[in-house]
Design an enzyme around this catalytic site. Structure first.
Site, PDB file in Angstrom:
ATOM      1  CG  HIS A 164      -1.611  -1.152   1.376  1.00 42.04           C
ATOM      2  ND1 HIS A 164      -2.966  -1.505   1.134  1.00 42.04           N
ATOM      3  CD2 HIS A 164      -1.188  -2.328   2.269  1.00 42.04           C
ATOM      4  CE1 HIS A 164      -3.327  -2.713   1.521  1.00 42.04           C
ATOM      5  NE2 HIS A 164      -2.420  -3.377   2.003  1.00 42.04           N
ATOM      6  CB  SER A 285      12.722  23.001 -14.366  1.00 42.87           C
ATOM      7  OG  SER A 285      11.964  24.216 -14.390  1.00 42.87           O
TER       8      SER A 285
END
Ligand code: ARG
Length: 466
Positions: A164, A285
């Protein structure tokens, strides 16, 4: 609205389509724009067919020789980039044959004896897909080797194992890498199986019913490295299982690539920092100077979209087709071309990225120790050493986890007195099982995460690949 002038500028589609109906028919009908990729397979198939026709006395040796020479000229024209591809000639098969006629004249017309474009395209495409199975197998081999390299380097590095995406139990880096070796090896075996099954030759099925000429289908099958001719001519021209199997195998492989890519994206994030992608495999970026984006991993994660899309598209094309050939089947190629191109690219990029990955072992180990990851070891100790039923041991451990949580510490930081207040059977020896290294080393069951087990699996795979 009935005269010819109105028809030419039909209100429904006249605006969009400047061309008249003939040109539109040509545009929807022609496949040369994409099936030119089959030129080598088409020429190879034609050479095998012509040689067989001559050997069977169906055409003259001199004609077969002219065809052979002419096809080689066509091949070199295409490879040199000066072949005149013509949309009016629909597809690669007719483009090659028409050019052959221009080069050698009359004998070119004898090539299509006892053959149809239906068995021709089925043969060409099968040859192409067969090569792609080989390419996928080679790509997977390289990726598996890269994964094995990582597994070997980190057979004992400890990291959190997740369920999970919550810390579950400590595992080893090598174990995690080897999970992908198993997955990619299954992928490889799927391509190997598909290749075996598709390795039968449709050539000689002709349009659908076979032919009255005394052809030798075993000879053409052998010349094209097929194991045997396909046994039913209707099946031979209408079957696209080979393409569906290639796409299905590609889809499962792309799922595996996508899951690994997702892990790399998570692991390389500022919150995890388990790994760093090299400059080769990341981008910056344009606005945020600190960024190092895992673009290659993200794109690999996204490739499943088009590969699965191609798979669904071809299944949908095939599902309602009566036997034998229908023109719908021309829609098989672009899907498979696109899926194959992107799968090969994704495999190569993933192998490169995995080979280049820097692993932050301190981060891995620190994360492995958090989240009460050795709680199961504590419970197992209570079963083994204090004779508690596992359900009771689970309960005691849960109480201890709650206690540690309340104190803001980890399980090994609780004092023996604290522990004994929950269960008096606990002794000092408990601290021996609470460390992450002890935890992984104890998982010696076959297929478990213990470094010894991982090394045994690495050795097994290296032997299999050698
Ligand atoms: N371009 C066609 C295809 O890709 C070749 C077979 C055409 N056969 C025919 N009878 N029209 O499927």
């Amino acid at each position: 609205m009935t005269d010819s002038k109105d028809k030419a500028s039909n209100a429904m589609w006249g605006g969009r389509f400047a061309a008249g109906p003939d040109a539109i028919m040509e545009a929807i009908n022609a496949s040369i724009g994409f099936d030119k990729r089959l030129y080598a397979q088409d020429i190879r198939g034609s050479r095998a067919h012509a040689a067989m026709l001559a050997a069977q006395g169906i055409i003259r040796d001199s004609d077969a020789e002219a065809i052979r020479e002419g096809l080689l000229t066509v091949l070199s024209e295409i490879e040199a980039g000066n072949f005149p591809f013509r949309t009016a000639l629909e597809d690669i098969h007719m483009n090659v044959e028409a050019r052959l006629k221009e080069i050698i004249g009359e004998p070119a017309g004898r090539l299509h004896t006892a053959r149809s474009r239906n068995d021709q395209v089925a043969t060409d495409f099968r040859l192409w897909v067969r090569d792609q199975c080989d390419a996928a197998i080679a790509g997977l081999d390289a990726l598996i080797r890269a994964m094995l390299g990582q597994a070997e380097a980190g057979a004992e590095w400890v990291m959190p194992g997740f369920t999970h995406l919550q810390t579950a139990q400590p595992v080893t880096w090598g174990h995690h890498m080897m999970a992908y070796v198993e997955m990619f090896a299954r992928d490889k075996s799927r391509f190997e199986d598909a290749r075996k099954r598709m390795n039968e030759c449709p050539l000689g099925a002709a349009a659908l019913a076979g032919t009255g000429f005394a052809i030798d289908r075993f000879a053409t099958a052998a010349a094209l490295d097929f194991d045997r001719p396909m046994a039913n001519s209707l099946d031979a021209v209408s079957d696209r299982d080979f393409a569906l199997e290639f796409l299905s195998s590609s889809s499962i492989c792309a799922v595996h690539l996508s899951r690994l890519a997702e892990e790399l994206v998570i692991w390389s994030s500022a919150q995890f920092r388990f790994v760093a992608m090299s400059d080769k495999w990341s981008t910056g970026s344009s606005i945020m100077p600190q960024k190092r984006n895992p673009d290659a991993a993200e794109l690999i994660r996204a490739k499943i979209g088009r590969i699965l899309g191609a798979t669904v598209a071809l299944f949908t094309v095939m599902k309602g087709l009566p036997l034998a050939y229908s023109k719908d089947m021309q829609e098989d190629k672009e899907q498979v071309f696109d899926a194959a191109d992107n799968l090969m690219l994704a495999l190569a990029a993933m192998a490169g990225m995995i080979g280049d990955l820097t692993v932050n072992t301190d981060k891995l180990e620190a994360a492995a120790s958090g989240g009460f990851s050795t709680a199961t070891d504590l419970a197992d100790w209570l079963v083994r050493e204090a004779g508690l039923p596992f359900r009771d041991a689970h309960h005691v451990t849960g109480t201890l986890v709650a206690m540690a949580e309340a104190k803001g510490c980890d399980l090994p930081d609780l004092s023996l007195t604290d522990m004994q207040s929950v269960n008096p059977a606990i002794t000092e020896a408990i601290f021996g099982v609470l460390g992450v290294h002890n935890s992984v080393a104890s998982r010696q069951s076959y297929g478990g995460t213990a470094p010894d087990q991982v090394r045994a699996q690495i050795a097994r795979w290296k032997e299999r690949l050698a």
